[in-house]
Design an enzyme around this catalytic site. Sequence first.
Site, PDB file in Angstrom:
ATOM      1  N   TRP A 137       0.763  -1.235  -0.132  1.00 51.21           N
ATOM      2  CA  TRP A 137       0.138   0.043  -0.015  1.00 51.21           C
ATOM      3  C   TRP A 137       0.750   1.310   0.037  1.00 51.21           C
ATOM      4  O   TRP A 137       0.355   2.526  -0.437  1.00 51.21           O
ATOM      5  CB  TRP A 137      -0.887  -0.017   1.104  1.00 51.21           C
ATOM      6  CG  TRP A 137      -2.151  -1.053   0.682  1.00 51.21           C
ATOM      7  CD1 TRP A 137      -2.209  -2.436   1.703  1.00 51.21           C
ATOM      8  CD2 TRP A 137      -3.078  -1.140  -0.098  1.00 51.21           C
ATOM      9  NE1 TRP A 137      -3.245  -2.911   0.888  1.00 51.21           N
ATOM     10  CE2 TRP A 137      -3.446  -2.357  -0.116  1.00 51.21           C
ATOM     11  CE3 TRP A 137      -3.437  -0.439  -1.244  1.00 51.21           C
ATOM     12  CZ2 TRP A 137      -4.575  -2.875  -0.943  1.00 51.21           C
ATOM     13  CZ3 TRP A 137      -4.371  -0.626  -2.127  1.00 51.21           C
ATOM     14  CH2 TRP A 137      -4.841  -1.923  -1.965  1.00 51.21           C
TER      15      TRP A 137
ATOM     16  N   ASP B 243      -2.060   7.013   5.818  1.00 49.00           N
ATOM     17  CA  ASP B 243      -3.200   5.934   5.363  1.00 49.00           C
ATOM     18  C   ASP B 243      -3.438   4.960   6.410  1.00 49.00           C
ATOM     19  O   ASP B 243      -2.785   3.934   6.363  1.00 49.00           O
ATOM     20  CB  ASP B 243      -2.417   5.349   4.018  1.00 49.00           C
ATOM     21  CG  ASP B 243      -3.636   4.278   3.605  1.00 49.00           C
ATOM     22  OD1 ASP B 243      -4.597   4.175   4.014  1.00 49.00           O
ATOM     23  OD2 ASP B 243      -3.307   3.841   2.476  1.00 49.00           O
TER      24      ASP B 243
ATOM     25  N   LYS C 212     -13.048  -1.604   6.615  1.00 52.12           N
ATOM     26  CA  LYS C 212     -12.419  -2.442   7.394  1.00 52.12           C
ATOM     27  C   LYS C 212     -12.739  -2.048   8.971  1.00 52.12           C
ATOM     28  O   LYS C 212     -13.435  -2.945   9.553  1.00 52.12           O
ATOM     29  CB  LYS C 212     -10.723  -2.452   7.682  1.00 52.12           C
ATOM     30  CG  LYS C 212     -10.088  -2.683   5.890  1.00 52.12           C
ATOM     31  CD  LYS C 212      -9.253  -2.044   5.787  1.00 52.12           C
ATOM     32  CE  LYS C 212      -8.813  -2.020   4.321  1.00 52.12           C
ATOM     33  NZ  LYS C 212      -8.876  -3.475   3.395  1.00 52.12           N
TER      34      LYS C 212
END
Length: 361
Positions: free
Chosen positions: A103, A173, A197
């Site tokens: 990511w 992030d 999530k």
Amino acid sequence: MNKAIYNFGPGPAMLYPEVLRAVREELLDFRGYGASVMEMSHRGAEFMEVAKTAEADLRELMRIPADYKVLFLQGGATGQCAAAPMNLLRGKTSADYVNTGYWSQRAIAEASKYCEVNIAASSEHKNFSYAPAQSEWRLKKDAAYVHYVPNETIGGVEFQWVPDTGSVPLVADMSSNILSREIDVSRFGVIYAGAQKNIGPAGVTVVIVREDLTGDALKRTPAIFDYALQAKNDSMFNTPPTFAVYCAGLTFKCLKKLGGVKEVEKHNIAKAKLLYDFLDSSAFYRTPVEKRDRSRMNVPFFLRDERLNDEFLEHANERGLLHLKGHRVLGGMRASIYNAMPGEGVAALVDFMREFETRHG
Ligand code: PMP
């Protein structure tokens, strides 16, 4: 009796059953409105109240200081990988990025379209198995901001500390660990997170941005990604993802009822410990991440004999332990144990893994 099902998927991930029950309860008639929350105007008093309450509850849960704006946007964390440079370069031409895995790399690729990216630290040479210590970071004084991924969802590497970047804004992030642990928001310039999530269904992206960093976006910034514009319009410059915001609000209420982030964090520590202690005690399984940087949210692990992978997954499924297959870039297994995963779910996984080992070890 219904068999317990535990969903270890990395996201969209399991939600609190209370949230789903509330959605079911209110689906056809939202609190006496006579229609579903999905069918109401985002500008009507009812939905405005939903959005306002969601923001207030998130502010309370994360103790977000008054000089920060909270935005509920679309476009996912991926959209924010572009929005961050577009909003935060503010006349500068480069930004620092820490590369701790998949990511991070996605964020770096996106930012490279807008500015020069300086890799301030990287764990690539060790297969992304650790979080580089602050002493390894080479920050540039003229960087517009420093970006990192506090929890790498695929690699299972989590920073247990918040970096110090001095006066250069820190951008995180936090898609896969937001609300899972207490953090001091004032240490960050921007926090962004896809909801799917720890917050709610996919479709809403939470952005928490220090006010003084808004208002100087690149001219070509799409309106929907312009922090200042969205802040001015209470995230309603265009139609917001109303249903996802409503569900996020239900999760926030649920977290408050559970005692807030502090209590949830204790629970997360205990769940992760149960699983890692078992992995450490076993020669049958291994986990690739440095002990001190292990994620509390995503636990990657491998069977030492990978020929047993399919059988492991098949038997896990039969036991109601779902979605344990690791991401294609890493292989092996991964148990995502976000906030809503109960301790019983992790205990059931450990019991199953122990039995599987006894049978095959
Ligand atoms: N960053 C992290 C840390 C993630 O885990 C994910 C999704 N798994 C993303 C970014 C991408 O998020 P989205 O799909 O919402 O764009």
